[in-house]
Structure formats: C-alpha cells, structure tokens
Design an enzyme around this catalytic site. Sequence first.
Site, mmCIF file in Angstrom:
data_model
loop_
_atom_site.group_PDB
_atom_site.id
_atom_site.type_symbol
_atom_site.label_atom_id
_atom_site.label_comp_id
_atom_site.label_asym_id
_atom_site.label_seq_id
_atom_site.Cartn_x
_atom_site.Cartn_y
_atom_site.Cartn_z
ATOM 1 C CG ASP A 12 5.425 1.981 1.393
ATOM 2 O OD1 ASP A 12 6.127 2.193 0.391
ATOM 3 O OD2 ASP A 12 4.226 2.297 1.482
ATOM 4 C CG HIS A 14 5.971 3.784 -2.394
ATOM 5 N ND1 HIS A 14 5.599 2.593 -1.820
ATOM 6 C CD2 HIS A 14 5.725 3.657 -3.716
ATOM 7 C CE1 HIS A 14 5.146 1.783 -2.754
ATOM 8 N NE2 HIS A 14 5.202 2.410 -3.917
#
Length: 134
Positions: A12, A14
Amino acid sequence: MKTIVIGVIGADVHAVGNKIIEYVLKSHGYNVVNIGVLSSQEDFINAAIETNADLILVSSLYGQGEIDCRGMRDKCIEAGLKDIPLFVGGNIVVGKQDFEEVKKRFYAMGFNRVYPPGTPIEQTLPDIVEVLGE
C-alpha cells in the site's frame, strides 16, 4: 513521552493519511516513529524494538490489510513484544463486509483495537490514552 510506531502495511502506498496520523499524534505529545508506506510486519516490529515503542498503529487503505496483518501478533511475541498494543484501521478488507465480523477476525488475530474506513485519528486518541494507561 510514549512512543507510537505508525506506517502503512503491505503493498500500500497511501501516504497522505499516514502523514495526517503522524501530525495529529505528535500534536498530542506522542513520539511518533513513522516507517512510511510499503511496510512489512517486520518493519513495524523492528522499529518498535529499536525505539522501545509503547504501541504499534497499522494503517491500510488498499483492501489487503487482513492478509497483510495475519500472524503479526505471533511475530511480535517471537520478537519479545508479547504485550505491545496493536491497533489497525482503514480499508482493511476487500469489498463491503459487516464491520463487526471484520473486527472479530482482527481481534482473533491479536489486535487490540480495530477501526473502520474513514475513522479520523482523533477518534482513536481516547483508546490510545486508555491502552497506554495515561
């Protein structure tokens, strides 16, 4: 001053929410060790050991958090972090699932607190204070 390790687990990337979490925790007087994005369980655990952390807070937004978090409590125990509180939040499962069921699965994996998508970090602060005994 209590130390909290934060980061985004798995594949991920983000980063924005991660920076917001860091900012809010620091503004509330915590020493924050931000290991960033694309972090493995071992990255969280090693940072916790190196900094004598009081809590690990795992974020995930890409839906694979449940897979990425499996076995993390066992790895903490193996590393000598048997009692470290583990918090997790974000989009931690694929698709729309009943969050009460999701929470049960994460509690069964050894997490102490589990937060649904969109939970502002400010909502977790009372839990952090409670778990850290402040």
